[in-house]
Design a protein around this motif. Structure first.
Motif, mmCIF file in Angstrom:
data_model
loop_
_atom_site.group_PDB
_atom_site.id
_atom_site.type_symbol
_atom_site.label_atom_id
_atom_site.label_comp_id
_atom_site.label_asym_id
_atom_site.label_seq_id
_atom_site.Cartn_x
_atom_site.Cartn_y
_atom_site.Cartn_z
ATOM 1 N N SER A 52 -39.056 -7.796 -15.070
ATOM 2 C CA SER A 52 -40.406 -7.628 -15.620
ATOM 3 C C SER A 52 -41.274 -8.867 -15.397
ATOM 4 C CB SER A 52 -40.343 -7.308 -17.112
ATOM 5 O OG SER A 52 -39.793 -8.395 -17.841
ATOM 6 N N LEU A 53 -40.648 -10.044 -15.360
ATOM 7 C CA LEU A 53 -41.402 -11.291 -15.184
ATOM 8 C C LEU A 53 -41.473 -11.743 -13.722
ATOM 9 C CD1 LEU A 53 -40.009 -13.140 -18.323
ATOM 10 C CD2 LEU A 53 -42.335 -12.284 -18.015
ATOM 11 N N GLY A 54 -40.667 -11.125 -12.860
ATOM 12 C CA GLY A 54 -40.791 -11.397 -11.436
ATOM 13 C C GLY A 54 -39.923 -12.481 -10.874
ATOM 14 N N GLY A 55 -38.827 -12.825 -11.557
ATOM 15 C CA GLY A 55 -37.897 -13.791 -10.990
ATOM 16 C C GLY A 55 -37.551 -14.937 -11.912
ATOM 17 N N GLU A 56 -36.693 -15.841 -11.405
ATOM 18 C CA GLU A 56 -36.168 -16.932 -12.227
ATOM 19 C C GLU A 56 -37.250 -17.906 -12.681
ATOM 20 O OE1 GLU A 56 -32.948 -20.616 -11.893
ATOM 21 O OE2 GLU A 56 -32.767 -18.893 -10.551
ATOM 22 N N SER A 57 -38.106 -18.319 -11.776
ATOM 23 C CA SER A 57 -39.136 -19.304 -12.113
ATOM 24 C C SER A 57 -40.059 -18.805 -13.213
ATOM 25 C CB SER A 57 -39.949 -19.660 -10.865
ATOM 26 O OG SER A 57 -40.975 -20.580 -11.187
ATOM 27 N N GLN A 58 -40.531 -17.566 -13.066
ATOM 28 C CA GLN A 58 -41.442 -16.992 -14.054
ATOM 29 C C GLN A 58 -40.736 -16.774 -15.394
ATOM 30 O OE1 GLN A 58 -40.918 -16.103 -10.966
ATOM 31 N NE2 GLN A 58 -42.751 -15.263 -9.932
ATOM 32 N N ALA A 59 -39.485 -16.330 -15.339
ATOM 33 C CA ALA A 59 -38.725 -16.122 -16.571
ATOM 34 C C ALA A 59 -38.507 -17.438 -17.302
ATOM 35 C CB ALA A 59 -37.388 -15.457 -16.266
ATOM 36 N N SER A 60 -38.227 -18.492 -16.540
ATOM 37 C CA SER A 60 -38.043 -19.816 -17.129
ATOM 38 C C SER A 60 -39.327 -20.292 -17.811
ATOM 39 C CB SER A 60 -37.611 -20.805 -16.045
ATOM 40 O OG SER A 60 -37.438 -22.103 -16.592
ATOM 41 N N GLN A 61 -40.460 -20.117 -17.138
ATOM 42 C CA GLN A 61 -41.751 -20.519 -17.704
ATOM 43 C C GLN A 61 -42.077 -19.745 -18.978
ATOM 44 O OE1 GLN A 61 -44.751 -20.214 -14.631
ATOM 45 N NE2 GLN A 61 -43.558 -21.467 -13.207
ATOM 46 N N ALA A 62 -41.595 -18.505 -19.047
ATOM 47 C CA ALA A 62 -41.851 -17.665 -20.223
ATOM 48 C C ALA A 62 -40.826 -17.906 -21.328
ATOM 49 C CB ALA A 62 -41.842 -16.194 -19.823
ATOM 50 N N GLY A 63 -39.909 -18.843 -21.127
ATOM 51 C CA GLY A 63 -38.911 -19.164 -22.143
ATOM 52 C C GLY A 63 -37.774 -18.161 -22.236
ATOM 53 N N LYS A 64 -37.567 -17.388 -21.160
ATOM 54 C CA LYS A 64 -36.531 -16.354 -21.177
ATOM 55 C C LYS A 64 -35.235 -16.791 -20.487
ATOM 56 C CE LYS A 64 -38.963 -13.264 -23.336
ATOM 57 N NZ LYS A 64 -38.570 -12.823 -24.700
#
Length: 358
Positions: A324-336
């Protein structure tokens, strides 16, 4: 070590046709006579998982590796197999080596295909084979007793405990009941293996089943097992098609969402208590098969022993968040993205990057 399921059943129930479709090749001879398959045929088959496609798309992965299940086509058993009838001892030996049993039952009428018992009755057929497997287990336990009894007389506590377990199992088997439960695991009995039933039907019955599949369903429920409905002939047709699009169109025309073969594979996968975590990046996206309840350090060891030996942390993102967030980098930035330790219980669908130092 590969996980394996053995396909068993009476002759001419569609086992080899089913195996050929699973393997996508005519590796097992399908013929209208008993014992046409004498040696077991083995296929290592990819377990379909659409989650892999999403991960590959996100990371533009060059390579994709699914999880696999080994399927063994075992020649048809008959009454007396436990005593060697129909080359039974060889067949039973092959069954002992698999982790789970796919029991194929004939639930169709066809005058052109003979039945070894003359009439079509899947409940009788199931009982016949299960009786042979119990007799084989009983015989194997009886043969183990003399050596254990000798050791037990010498006050060997381990031998005494094993002998007591064997006596309990023999009592159950002697009363026509399989020795089920974790306590019997050390005995490595055929009848202790997980099993599910596959009802092989005619094309017209594949969507809804028939009165025979209903009986099998009820029997499976009573035994604490499960059953699936497939048409081996249809699955063979699907396997012969060239593209995924053709296969999907064929299934849609029959009112089916997915092939019976993938249902069998996924059912076997879950029956063995397995689930999947993923590693994914530009070079490769891969599905890793682990036991439900495995920890992060065990999962790391599946990749390489160094990952487990030098384990620091498991950088973990749930599949839903990753996509849903589009990958590792985006998930990391979203705190996931979570840094999990050795004792973290890996969840189905986790996307993990292991951090280690050796």
């Amino acid at each position: 070590m590969s996980l394996s399921c053995g396909i068993v059943g009476l002759p001419n129930v569609g086992k080899s046709t089913l195996f050929n479709a699973l393997a996508g090749q005519s590796a097992a001879e399908a013929a209208n006579y008993p014992f046409c398959t004498i040696e077991p045929n083995v296929a290592r088959i990819a377990v379909e998982d659409t989650r892999l496609d999403e991960l590959v798309r996100i990371n533009a992965s060059e390579k994709v590796i699914p999880s696999f299940l080994e399927v063994v086509d075992i020649a048809g058993l008959v009454a007396g197999a436990s005593k060697g009838e129909g080359l039974g001892n060889r067949f039973l030996g092959h069954i002992r080596e698999v982790d789970a049993i796919i029991h194929v039952l004939r639930c169709f009428e066809d005058e052109d295909i003979s039945h070894v018992e003359d009439t079509v009755d899947p409940i009788r057929d199931a009982s016949l084979i299960e009786t042979e497997l119990m007799l084989a287990d009983y015989d194997s336990l009886e043969k183990r007793k003399p050596a254990l009894e000798k050791k037990a007389r010498g006050q060997d506590k381990t031998a005494k405990a094993m002998l007591e377990l064997i006596e309990t199992a023999l009592e159950l088997l002697g009363n026509g009941k399989p020795a089920l439960g974790e306590e019997f695991a050390p005995l490595q009995l055929i009848t202790s293996k997980p099993v599910f039933y596959v009802c092989n039907v005619a094309e017209d019955d594949v969507a809804e089943g028939n009165n025979l599949t209903a009986k099998v369903h009820d029997m499976a429920q009573e035994k604490g097992n499960s059953s699936l409905i497939i048409s081996a002939a249809i699955e063979a047709e699907i396997a012969s098609l060239d593209s995924a699009e053709e296969k999907q169109e064929f299934l849609a025309g029959l009112g089916l969402e997915r092939s019976g073969l993938q249902q069998i594979l996924q059912h076997g996968y879950s029956l063995l208590g397995r689930h999947t975590y993923f590693t994914s990046g530009p070079k490769e996206t891969r599905a890793w098969s682990i036991a439900v309840g495995d920890t992060a350090v065990i999962a790391a060891g599946k990749i390489h022993t160094d990952f487990a030996r030098g384990f620091i942390a498991a950088a973990t993102i749930s599949y839903a968040d990753y996509v849903s967030l589009g990958g590792e980098s985006q998930a990391s930035q979203a705190g996931k993205l979570r840094l999990e330790g050795k004792e973290y219980i890996v969840q189905d669908g986790d996307v993990i990057t292991f951090r280690f130092n050796v």
